[in-house]
Design an enzyme around this catalytic site. Sequence first.
Site, PDB file in Angstrom:
ATOM      1  N   HIS A  35       0.791  -1.507  -0.234  1.00  0.00           N
ATOM      2  CA  HIS A  35      -0.013  -0.150   0.081  1.00  0.00           C
ATOM      3  C   HIS A  35       1.023   1.582   0.093  1.00  0.00           C
ATOM      4  O   HIS A  35       2.368   1.203  -0.036  1.00  0.00           O
ATOM      5  CB  HIS A  35      -1.008   0.471   0.934  1.00  0.00           C
ATOM      6  CG  HIS A  35      -0.477  -0.226   2.471  1.00  0.00           C
ATOM      7  ND1 HIS A  35       0.147  -0.973   3.189  1.00  0.00           N
ATOM      8  CD2 HIS A  35      -0.417   0.541   4.138  1.00  0.00           C
ATOM      9  CE1 HIS A  35       0.913  -1.089   4.323  1.00  0.00           C
ATOM     10  NE2 HIS A  35       0.014   0.379   4.089  1.00  0.00           N
TER      11      HIS A  35
ATOM     12  N   HIS B 173       1.654   3.687   1.832  1.00  0.00           N
ATOM     13  CA  HIS B 173       2.033   4.306   3.011  1.00  0.00           C
ATOM     14  C   HIS B 173       3.565   4.324   2.901  1.00  0.00           C
ATOM     15  O   HIS B 173       4.280   3.764   2.797  1.00  0.00           O
ATOM     16  CB  HIS B 173       1.923   4.160   4.817  1.00  0.00           C
ATOM     17  CG  HIS B 173       0.254   3.988   5.195  1.00  0.00           C
ATOM     18  ND1 HIS B 173      -0.404   3.768   5.810  1.00  0.00           N
ATOM     19  CD2 HIS B 173      -0.157   5.499   4.696  1.00  0.00           C
ATOM     20  CE1 HIS B 173      -1.532   4.538   6.641  1.00  0.00           C
ATOM     21  NE2 HIS B 173      -1.689   5.446   6.097  1.00  0.00           N
TER      22      HIS B 173
ATOM     23  N   ASP C   4       6.073   4.071   5.165  1.00  0.00           N
ATOM     24  CA  ASP C   4       6.754   2.722   5.881  1.00  0.00           C
ATOM     25  C   ASP C   4       6.757   1.857   5.077  1.00  0.00           C
ATOM     26  O   ASP C   4       7.074   0.585   5.836  1.00  0.00           O
ATOM     27  CB  ASP C   4       6.448   2.651   7.358  1.00  0.00           C
ATOM     28  CG  ASP C   4       4.820   2.689   7.481  1.00  0.00           C
ATOM     29  OD1 ASP C   4       4.279   2.758   6.910  1.00  0.00           O
ATOM     30  OD2 ASP C   4       4.946   1.837   8.364  1.00  0.00           O
ATOM     31  N   HIS C   5       6.309   1.466   3.806  1.00  0.00           N
ATOM     32  CA  HIS C   5       5.854   0.473   2.346  1.00  0.00           C
ATOM     33  C   HIS C   5       6.428   1.196   1.791  1.00  0.00           C
ATOM     34  O   HIS C   5       7.171  -0.287   0.151  1.00  0.00           O
ATOM     35  CB  HIS C   5       4.572   0.254   3.373  1.00  0.00           C
ATOM     36  CG  HIS C   5       4.264  -0.451   4.644  1.00  0.00           C
ATOM     37  ND1 HIS C   5       4.116  -2.254   4.510  1.00  0.00           N
ATOM     38  CD2 HIS C   5       3.903  -0.295   5.345  1.00  0.00           C
ATOM     39  CE1 HIS C   5       3.336  -2.316   5.897  1.00  0.00           C
ATOM     40  NE2 HIS C   5       3.447  -0.872   6.478  1.00  0.00           N
TER      41      HIS C   5
ATOM     42  N   HIS D 161      -7.307  -0.972   5.521  1.00  0.00           N
ATOM     43  CA  HIS D 161      -6.468  -0.496   6.217  1.00  0.00           C
ATOM     44  C   HIS D 161      -6.584   1.094   5.441  1.00  0.00           C
ATOM     45  O   HIS D 161      -6.737   2.085   6.353  1.00  0.00           O
ATOM     46  CB  HIS D 161      -4.951  -1.066   5.962  1.00  0.00           C
ATOM     47  CG  HIS D 161      -3.936  -0.279   6.345  1.00  0.00           C
ATOM     48  ND1 HIS D 161      -3.931   0.016   7.004  1.00  0.00           N
ATOM     49  CD2 HIS D 161      -2.146   0.033   6.020  1.00  0.00           C
ATOM     50  CE1 HIS D 161      -2.682   0.694   8.211  1.00  0.00           C
ATOM     51  NE2 HIS D 161      -2.363   0.709   7.044  1.00  0.00           N
TER      52      HIS D 161
ATOM     53  N   ASP E 142      -0.084  -3.970   5.655  1.00  0.00           N
ATOM     54  CA  ASP E 142      -1.246  -4.060   6.805  1.00  0.00           C
ATOM     55  C   ASP E 142      -2.346  -4.257   7.297  1.00  0.00           C
ATOM     56  O   ASP E 142      -3.004  -3.849   5.843  1.00  0.00           O
ATOM     57  CB  ASP E 142      -1.394  -2.010   7.216  1.00  0.00           C
ATOM     58  CG  ASP E 142       0.407  -2.354   7.711  1.00  0.00           C
ATOM     59  OD1 ASP E 142       1.377  -3.059   8.186  1.00  0.00           O
ATOM     60  OD2 ASP E 142       0.664  -0.534   7.895  1.00  0.00           O
TER      61      ASP E 142
ATOM     62  N   GLU F  88       1.803  -8.697   9.478  1.00  0.00           N
ATOM     63  CA  GLU F  88       2.181  -7.705  10.628  1.00  0.00           C
ATOM     64  C   GLU F  88       1.907  -7.684  11.944  1.00  0.00           C
ATOM     65  O   GLU F  88       0.477  -8.170  11.919  1.00  0.00           O
ATOM     66  CB  GLU F  88       1.969  -6.268  10.002  1.00  0.00           C
ATOM     67  CG  GLU F  88       0.326  -6.265   9.831  1.00  0.00           C
ATOM     68  CD  GLU F  88      -0.499  -3.952  10.738  1.00  0.00           C
ATOM     69  OE1 GLU F  88      -0.327  -4.883  11.534  1.00  0.00           O
ATOM     70  OE2 GLU F  88      -1.830  -4.654  10.458  1.00  0.00           O
TER      71      GLU F  88
END
Length: 603
Positions: free
Chosen positions: A68, A70, A72-73, A157, A178, A203
């Site tokens: 996805h 975000h 942090d991904h 999410h 996530d 996760e």
Amino acid sequence: MGDIKVVPLGAGQDVGRSCILVSMGGKNIMLDCGMHMGFNDERRFPDFTYITRNGPLSEFLDCVIISHFHLDHCGALPYMSEMVGFDGPIYMTHPTKAICPILLEDYRKITVDRKGETNFFTSEMIKSCMKKTVAVNLHQTVQVDDELEIKAYYAGHVLGAGMFRIKVGSQSVVYTGDYNMTPDRHLGAAWIDKCRPDLLITESTYATTIRDSKRCRERDFLKKVHDCVEKGGKVLIPVFALGRAQELCILLETYWDRMNLQVPIFFSAGLTEKATNYYKLFITWTNQKIKNTFVQRNMFEFKHIKPFERAYADNPGPMVVFATPGMLHGGLSLQIFRKWCTSDQNVIIMPGYCVAGTVGWKILNGQRKIEFENRQTVEVKMSVQYMSFSAHADAKGIMQLIRHCEPKNVMLVHGEAVKMEFLKKKIQQEFGLDCTNPANGETVSIPSTVSIPIDMSLNLLKRDATTAELEVPQPKQSRVLHGTLVMKDGKMLLLEPSQAMKELGLEEHTIRFTSTIFVDEAGPIKKTTNKVYHLLKEKYGERNVQQSCDGSLTLSDSVLIKVSGSEEGEGKSVLVSWSLQDEDLGSSLLPLLEKGLPPDLRG
């Protein structure tokens, strides 16, 4: 094919392992490529030296999958593809492909234009990186090459978040990214079929948390916001541009309508409009209620929530501001926080998880003096509230996914070490599964049973079906099947031995086993033969027993039974002969005959 090997490469310490290398069946797949928001040096990016110390990654990686949008991904994606070097395919869903470059560009602006950092990816690199992406649909099986296939599932999410099943031959891994197992005001719950993978990589952000009722949390949130603005205070809600922002906007919008409140609500300028457009474009990714009402009205077009201008932060009086980013690691939310945090009249509500090292994480852990980049220290007097509106699965949701997915092994990533350890024990106790939580750079080998598909000839299948009719069916027990394994045109074939001999031009030799049983039977041989015939019919069925003109009997066309001895003598010999293929059937006759013939067949 061997074991499945997994190495987390993620940045940072406990959290943010959103970059995982999976090796199976000779294929290497990178799952996510995130950055760590708590660092401003090389530690913010994954350590790709675990893959190769020199040269590009293209010759070592078969593909990259992004779950996805975000950061942090996906935040290290342009760094990985353009600066380290990767020319292979990068798979993501359609909404992720649309939104990802916008968030990457925002991140680049904050890092380069505002903070003045060098040695960072450029706008051109983001564009070049996105050209390598391949968009996938939900439940679409994508064939990466002849052996590697991937399939996306709905993860909840945020808009476009996907869980992915990766398959090479008979080995498979499910990576959740996530996900959220409970539906909310704008997205549905995560879903995956009962695919029974060799490994589930999940996760574990909320590894030890079981969240209370959503309705209670919403009521508390609205009360805190209302109490603050009623007293003339300002409320800061740090959010990411898409996701919880829309969830909380819908909540406040309906509450402001119901209560007829006039206090202004603002959202970071520009992003509200973009977000609304994306929700319009990808309406099929939202929940059923929004899909149903979309024809009459768009729930993402708010009348109470207006675009925010930087100058508004100095305005007197109460207001509510949604500002990005969500962890106070930079950007507008951090600037507003610096202005408002010195007044005890104001409130900051942190609606989601904060990575260790960010300002959000510091204030949630009780730190009341925050040092900024220019060494200026600010005392935090405003009320700091944490209300989990996070769209991650809690401990109950993680267990629910494991129960539904039925994996053979579980791996926990994207969480805090102590909490992961607790959940790991819980999974081992409840499911009896092997569960690991490797540190960054630690290689874990997951044993997997490799099955090789083999085509079976129709003759052999018929013969096995005939034999099966002679026995009491045992559907849950495996059967031993005798045949000849032949490699032909790159395929494995299991053939009837005589057919294999014929195709290979070989002369067939048959090995037979013979055993003789003595039975206490007087009278003619024919009479004893008839008794044996009736016994076999009763045991194995009429159509499987044949009597020849020479007096011998055959069972299932291959087991031979012949009675001999003196016509007037007291005892008879019963010879039983069978081939290797019929060993089970032939040897089962011996104890049957040794018992003697039943009294009801005499006479």
